[in-house]
Write a protein that holds these residues in place. Structure first.
Motif, PDB file in Angstrom:
ATOM      1  N   MET A   1       0.834  -1.401   0.068  1.00  0.00           N
ATOM      2  CA  MET A   1      -0.050  -0.041   0.051  1.00  0.00           C
ATOM      3  C   MET A   1       1.001   1.428  -0.120  1.00  0.00           C
ATOM      4  O   MET A   1       1.708   1.220   0.706  1.00  0.00           O
ATOM      5  N   SER A   2       0.632   2.127  -0.683  1.00  0.00           N
ATOM      6  CA  SER A   2       1.306   3.309  -0.844  1.00  0.00           C
ATOM      7  C   SER A   2       1.132   4.124   0.366  1.00  0.00           C
ATOM      8  O   SER A   2       0.342   4.082   1.138  1.00  0.00           O
ATOM      9  N   ILE A   3       2.184   5.026   0.625  1.00  0.00           N
ATOM     10  CA  ILE A   3       2.172   6.034   1.761  1.00  0.00           C
ATOM     11  C   ILE A   3       0.835   6.989   1.779  1.00  0.00           C
ATOM     12  O   ILE A   3       0.171   7.125   2.579  1.00  0.00           O
ATOM     13  N   LYS A   4       0.366   7.149   0.450  1.00  0.00           N
ATOM     14  CA  LYS A   4      -0.760   8.248   0.402  1.00  0.00           C
ATOM     15  C   LYS A   4      -2.174   7.449   0.690  1.00  0.00           C
ATOM     16  O   LYS A   4      -3.141   8.007   1.498  1.00  0.00           O
ATOM     17  N   ASN A   5      -2.187   5.991   0.546  1.00  0.00           N
ATOM     18  CA  ASN A   5      -3.069   5.298   0.738  1.00  0.00           C
ATOM     19  C   ASN A   5      -3.211   4.876   2.009  1.00  0.00           C
ATOM     20  O   ASN A   5      -4.332   4.974   2.636  1.00  0.00           O
ATOM     21  N   LYS A   6      -2.108   4.750   2.686  1.00  0.00           N
ATOM     22  CA  LYS A   6      -2.013   4.591   4.345  1.00  0.00           C
ATOM     23  C   LYS A   6      -2.580   5.672   4.853  1.00  0.00           C
ATOM     24  O   LYS A   6      -2.968   5.658   5.957  1.00  0.00           O
ATOM     25  N   GLU A   7      -2.006   6.854   4.538  1.00  0.00           N
ATOM     26  CA  GLU A   7      -2.312   8.167   5.022  1.00  0.00           C
ATOM     27  C   GLU A   7      -3.980   8.206   5.081  1.00  0.00           C
ATOM     28  O   GLU A   7      -4.711   8.574   6.143  1.00  0.00           O
ATOM     29  N   GLU A   8      -4.399   8.076   3.758  1.00  0.00           N
ATOM     30  CA  GLU A   8      -5.971   7.974   3.955  1.00  0.00           C
ATOM     31  C   GLU A   8      -7.015   7.014   4.686  1.00  0.00           C
ATOM     32  O   GLU A   8      -7.862   7.305   5.204  1.00  0.00           O
ATOM     33  N   GLU A   9      -6.033   5.960   4.809  1.00  0.00           N
ATOM     34  CA  GLU A   9      -6.755   5.001   5.676  1.00  0.00           C
ATOM     35  C   GLU A   9      -6.813   5.335   7.262  1.00  0.00           C
ATOM     36  O   GLU A   9      -7.650   5.127   7.814  1.00  0.00           O
ATOM     37  N   LEU A  10      -5.666   6.068   7.330  1.00  0.00           N
ATOM     38  CA  LEU A  10      -5.444   6.649   8.602  1.00  0.00           C
ATOM     39  C   LEU A  10      -6.375   7.502   9.041  1.00  0.00           C
ATOM     40  O   LEU A  10      -6.997   7.535  10.236  1.00  0.00           O
ATOM     41  N   ILE A  11      -6.704   8.522   8.096  1.00  0.00           N
ATOM     42  CA  ILE A  11      -7.506   9.628   8.570  1.00  0.00           C
ATOM     43  C   ILE A  11      -9.135   8.985   8.440  1.00  0.00           C
ATOM     44  O   ILE A  11      -9.771   9.443   9.390  1.00  0.00           O
ATOM     45  N   LYS A  12      -9.258   8.038   7.796  1.00  0.00           N
ATOM     46  CA  LYS A  12     -10.660   7.453   7.725  1.00  0.00           C
ATOM     47  C   LYS A  12     -11.055   6.869   9.014  1.00  0.00           C
ATOM     48  O   LYS A  12     -12.155   7.104   9.428  1.00  0.00           O
ATOM     49  N   GLU A  13     -10.136   6.114   9.455  1.00  0.00           N
ATOM     50  CA  GLU A  13     -10.058   5.304  10.719  1.00  0.00           C
ATOM     51  C   GLU A  13     -10.101   6.420  11.785  1.00  0.00           C
ATOM     52  O   GLU A  13     -10.899   6.052  12.851  1.00  0.00           O
ATOM     53  N   PHE A  14      -9.534   7.291  11.993  1.00  0.00           N
ATOM     54  CA  PHE A  14      -9.368   8.399  12.945  1.00  0.00           C
ATOM     55  C   PHE A  14     -10.415   9.229  13.123  1.00  0.00           C
ATOM     56  O   PHE A  14     -11.031   9.296  14.293  1.00  0.00           O
ATOM     57  N   GLU A  15     -11.508   9.027  12.016  1.00  0.00           N
ATOM     58  CA  GLU A  15     -12.670   9.868  12.122  1.00  0.00           C
ATOM     59  C   GLU A  15     -13.603   9.426  12.804  1.00  0.00           C
ATOM     60  O   GLU A  15     -14.839   9.742  13.111  1.00  0.00           O
ATOM     61  N   LYS A  16     -13.538   8.190  13.260  1.00  0.00           N
ATOM     62  CA  LYS A  16     -14.519   7.338  13.883  1.00  0.00           C
ATOM     63  C   LYS A  16     -14.118   7.433  15.626  1.00  0.00           C
ATOM     64  O   LYS A  16     -12.869   7.177  15.883  1.00  0.00           O
ATOM     65  N   THR A  17     -15.035   7.789  16.440  1.00  0.00           N
ATOM     66  CA  THR A  17     -14.614   7.620  17.742  1.00  0.00           C
ATOM     67  C   THR A  17     -14.977   6.313  18.228  1.00  0.00           C
ATOM     68  O   THR A  17     -15.691   5.624  17.450  1.00  0.00           O
ATOM     69  N   ARG A  18     -14.702   6.038  19.386  1.00  0.00           N
ATOM     70  CA  ARG A  18     -14.988   4.924  20.105  1.00  0.00           C
ATOM     71  C   ARG A  18     -16.567   4.569  20.122  1.00  0.00           C
ATOM     72  O   ARG A  18     -17.256   3.490  20.068  1.00  0.00           O
ATOM     73  N   ALA A  19     -17.218   5.621  20.143  1.00  0.00           N
ATOM     74  CA  ALA A  19     -18.769   5.599  20.200  1.00  0.00           C
ATOM     75  C   ALA A  19     -19.226   5.401  18.567  1.00  0.00           C
ATOM     76  O   ALA A  19     -20.770   5.186  18.396  1.00  0.00           O
TER      77      ALA A  19
ATOM     78  N   VAL B  69       7.698  19.005   8.728  1.00  0.00           N
ATOM     79  CA  VAL B  69       7.869  18.141   9.908  1.00  0.00           C
ATOM     80  C   VAL B  69       6.887  16.832   9.474  1.00  0.00           C
ATOM     81  O   VAL B  69       6.169  16.760   8.636  1.00  0.00           O
ATOM     82  N   TRP B  70       7.661  15.697   9.796  1.00  0.00           N
ATOM     83  CA  TRP B  70       7.252  14.323   9.357  1.00  0.00           C
ATOM     84  C   TRP B  70       6.913  13.797  10.738  1.00  0.00           C
ATOM     85  O   TRP B  70       7.662  13.631  11.884  1.00  0.00           O
ATOM     86  N   ILE B  71       5.774  13.106  10.877  1.00  0.00           N
ATOM     87  CA  ILE B  71       5.530  12.092  12.019  1.00  0.00           C
ATOM     88  C   ILE B  71       5.073  10.867  11.627  1.00  0.00           C
ATOM     89  O   ILE B  71       4.343  10.512  10.568  1.00  0.00           O
ATOM     90  N   ARG B  72       5.427   9.910  12.408  1.00  0.00           N
ATOM     91  CA  ARG B  72       5.208   8.505  12.204  1.00  0.00           C
ATOM     92  C   ARG B  72       3.752   8.317  12.193  1.00  0.00           C
ATOM     93  O   ARG B  72       2.969   8.749  13.482  1.00  0.00           O
ATOM     94  N   GLY B  73       2.915   7.746  11.360  1.00  0.00           N
ATOM     95  CA  GLY B  73       1.443   7.505  11.435  1.00  0.00           C
ATOM     96  C   GLY B  73       1.183   6.124  10.499  1.00  0.00           C
ATOM     97  O   GLY B  73       1.604   6.046   9.515  1.00  0.00           O
ATOM     98  N   ASN B  74       0.479   5.211  10.995  1.00  0.00           N
ATOM     99  CA  ASN B  74       0.143   4.056  10.300  1.00  0.00           C
ATOM    100  C   ASN B  74       1.526   3.289   9.860  1.00  0.00           C
ATOM    101  O   ASN B  74       1.378   2.816   8.630  1.00  0.00           O
TER     102      ASN B  74
END
Lengths: 299, 342
Positions: A1-19, B69-74
């Protein structure tokens, strides 16, 4: 998975809270409840102030009664006495609640604690909602007191007071936006409050007078304080909505006769559009200024 | 830049040519720094050197004029931008400058709000707030209004606000400002405990001693530029000079000058530094003597031996780390040694 995709996945997952809700909504809700707690003392002070004003009006009317000045036949005329200062009450309460809404973060440097945790837009929305709600409750309480005493005196409740209340709340929103905009420009809460009151008492009044003399009868729909008039005018909408006043001439000390037009109130459609535009434009400008503004510690 | 894409798991934060200008003034210039997992990085420099500005860029409170600034994520190092800052900064706790709070609120109310903003589990919120307040030694103040707090107490609440959501990376800007000596020690102990929990700490200070006591690596910043970044041992070696603190039993109350002259005769030949750089001082309040030497262990040992041999009853003999850094800092910031124009 490219860094861009990983970043997008991270942002999407982040937008959900535990609730399961999106983080932005929970942050707005949490800011809302926090701001209610933070401004509760201001709310109590404003309520007390409104009650004092109500009490003073009641005393004046009572003194008139015991001087055997008859009560007005129409309950509308009675209750509009209490509403004669509603514009001033609104500017005082909006200044109290909205004066610190942005200026405080820069005056107290609280932004350093807040902004790594929450975005400015969510903080802004949460604050606007909570403080406007507290402001609105103060207005509603005042109207409740006025309605109650009117009911006691006349044993009837004029439903049109609810329409007046609606306009008062809408006007409060536009004034709230105005004070918020000033707060985005000012360096301190007190400067914002003072400037707001000066604008209300002096600047807008002077502009209105100048327009009456020099604007050739143009309706001052761009002046925010013009819309305040509909709060009381709605009880008995004048037709026409302006009056012509004449000065000078042989009956008034000589000189040329000058006639100028003084607008009494906007009509309902103009009032609705005008106040809405004020609220939207000023809140948008306030947020844009807030977003770009840096704390005073930076050069 | 291709190095940044390599999967080096140990790097959590990286500054690349970070620069910030305010008009014609350059506050931070070409800062390159890496912070590894589980380490404590000290960011050392005088007031106005650019420490807070650098940390604000890391917190996205300021946008860099140049650099990143670069920060580790995922699992990857990702460049910090406006669109991803909520994500990348979620696991970082910040204390930037002197914290300001809302005076009519209590620490409990404020810390609960901050924890909620960071998505800390609601059911554990009360427990976490009490736990953090207890860590700061302020349990009896948890329900008191912050306007009654001293500056030091507010500073502690500021530290608490940085760790309330239990982040893996903690960024502390001058955390001991306004604290009394005991509280400073508590904060240093607290930072060491964070490291034991495998947290990563990036802390700034203008107090050499505070940083040298806890940091694994130290970055020294002067006039916006990094002039040294290494472990304390390597920096000491670069310094090649140091200070010895020593105490004697019953130092003379009067005529300390002649006593010092006697010490000079013993110590000076063994300091390993030039004649014009040698000195010995005495602090009558702390009763500590200090002397300057070349930092070599052999010289340090010889000085101690000779002092004892000459009848001096030594009760304390040590090389404080702050002394090394102080000299290194002074050396590095001398005109011509940093490449800075005077």
């Amino acid at each position: 998975m490219s860094i861009k995709n990983k970043e997008e996945e991270l942002i999407k997952e982040f937008e959900k809270t535990r609730a399961g809700m999106k983080r932005n909504f929970t942050q707005i809700a949490d800011t809302f409840t926090f701001e209610i707690k933070k401004n509760f003392k201001t709310f109590i002070i404003m309520l007390i102030f409104f009650m004092i004003i109500f009490t003073l009006f009641s005393i004046v009317l009572y003194l008139q009664e015991i001087q055997e000045v008859p009560l007005p036949d129409d309950p509308i005329d009675y209750l509009t006495t209490y509403l004669s200062m509603i514009g001033f009450l609104i500017i005082l309460s909006t200044s109290g609640f909205a004066g610190s809404i942005i200026a405080e973060d820069f005056q107290k440097q609280t932004g350093n604690l807040l902004f790594p945790k929450i975005s400015k837009i969510r903080l802004f929305i949460g604050r606007i909602m909570s403080r406007y709600l507290l402001n609105a409750v103060c207005i509603i309480v005042y109207y409740t007191l006025v309605s109650t005493i009117t009911f006691i005196k006349y044993e009837e409740f004029p439903p049109i007071i609810l329409t007046s209340l609606g306009w008062a709340l809408f006007y409060t929103l536009s004034m709230f936006a105005f004070v918020t905009f000033l707060s985005s420009l000012m360096k301190s809460t007190s400067a914002t409050i003072i400037t707001s009151i000066i604008f209300y008492l002096m600047v807008f009044s002077l502009i209105l007078q100048m327009m009456a003399f020099f604007a050739g009868g143009q309706e001052p729909f761009f002046l925010i304080t013009y819309y305040e008039n509909i709060i009381t005018a709605i009880f008995n909408m004048p037709d026409p909505r302006y009056r012509e006043l004449t000065f000078g001439g042989p009956r008034m000390g000589g000189g040329p006769e000058i006639t100028f037009t003084q607008w009494i109130t906007p009509d309902e459609l103009t009032a609705f559009i005008g106040m809405l535009l004020y609220a939207v434009i000023l809140l948008t400008l306030a947020y844009l200024r807030y977003r770009t503004r840096q704390s005073k510690s930076e050069v | 830049m291709s190095d940044l894409n390599k999967n080096r798991d140990d790097i959590l934060v990286r500054f690349v040519n970070l620069t910030k200008r305010f008009g014609n003034f350059t506050a931070v210039s070409q800062v390159n720094l890496e912070i590894k997992r589980g380490e404590i990085v000290g960011f050392l420099g005088p007031n106005g050197a650019g420490k807070s500005t650098t940390m604000k860029m890391m917190a996205h409170l300021l946008k860099p004029t140049e650099g990143e600034v670069w920060i580790r994520g995922n699992g990857e190092l990702i460049k910090l931008t406006s669109s991803n800052k909520d994500v990348l900064l979620d696991n970082i706790g910040f204390l930037i400058e002197n914290p300001a709070f809302y005076g009519n609120l209590t620490p409990k109310t404020i810390l609960k709000y901050f924890a909620k903003l960071k998505g800390y589990p609601r059911k554990k919120l009360n427990f976490r707030v009490e736990e953090v307040i207890r860590m700061m030694g302020m349990s009896e103040w948890i329900d008191k209004k912050i306007k009654t707090f001293s500056k030091g107490m507010r500073q502690k609440i500021g530290i608490a606000s940085a760790i309330i959501h239990d982040p893996d990376i903690v960024v502390l800007d001058e955390p001991t400002t306004g604290l009394d000596p005991k509280a400073r020690k508590d904060v240093r102990d607290f930072i060491r405990r964070l490291k034991k929990k495998n947290k990563t700490v990036f802390l700034s200070s203008h107090l050499l001693y505070e940083v040298s006591e806890v940091a694994d690596r130290i970055a020294i910043i002067h006039r916006g530029e990094i002039i040294a970044f290494d472990t304390l041992d390597n920096l000491e070696a670069k310094a090649e000079k140091s200070i010895i603190n020593f105490e004697v039993l019953n130092p003379p109350e009067n005529n300390i000058e002649s006593y010092i002259e006697g010490l000079k005769e013993v110590i000076y030949p063994l300091t390993g530094v030039d004649d014009n750089a040698r000195w010995i001082t005495y602090n009558p309040d702390t009763k500590i003597f200090q002397t300057f030497f070349n930092g070599q262990s052999s010289n340090q040992s010889e000085i101690l031996k000779l002092l004892i041999t000459n009848g001096y009853e030594i009760t304390e003999f040590s090389v404080p780390k702050a002394g090394l850094l102080e000299n290194l800092f002074i050396d590095l910031t001398k005109e011509g040694q940093t490449g800075l124009e005077g």
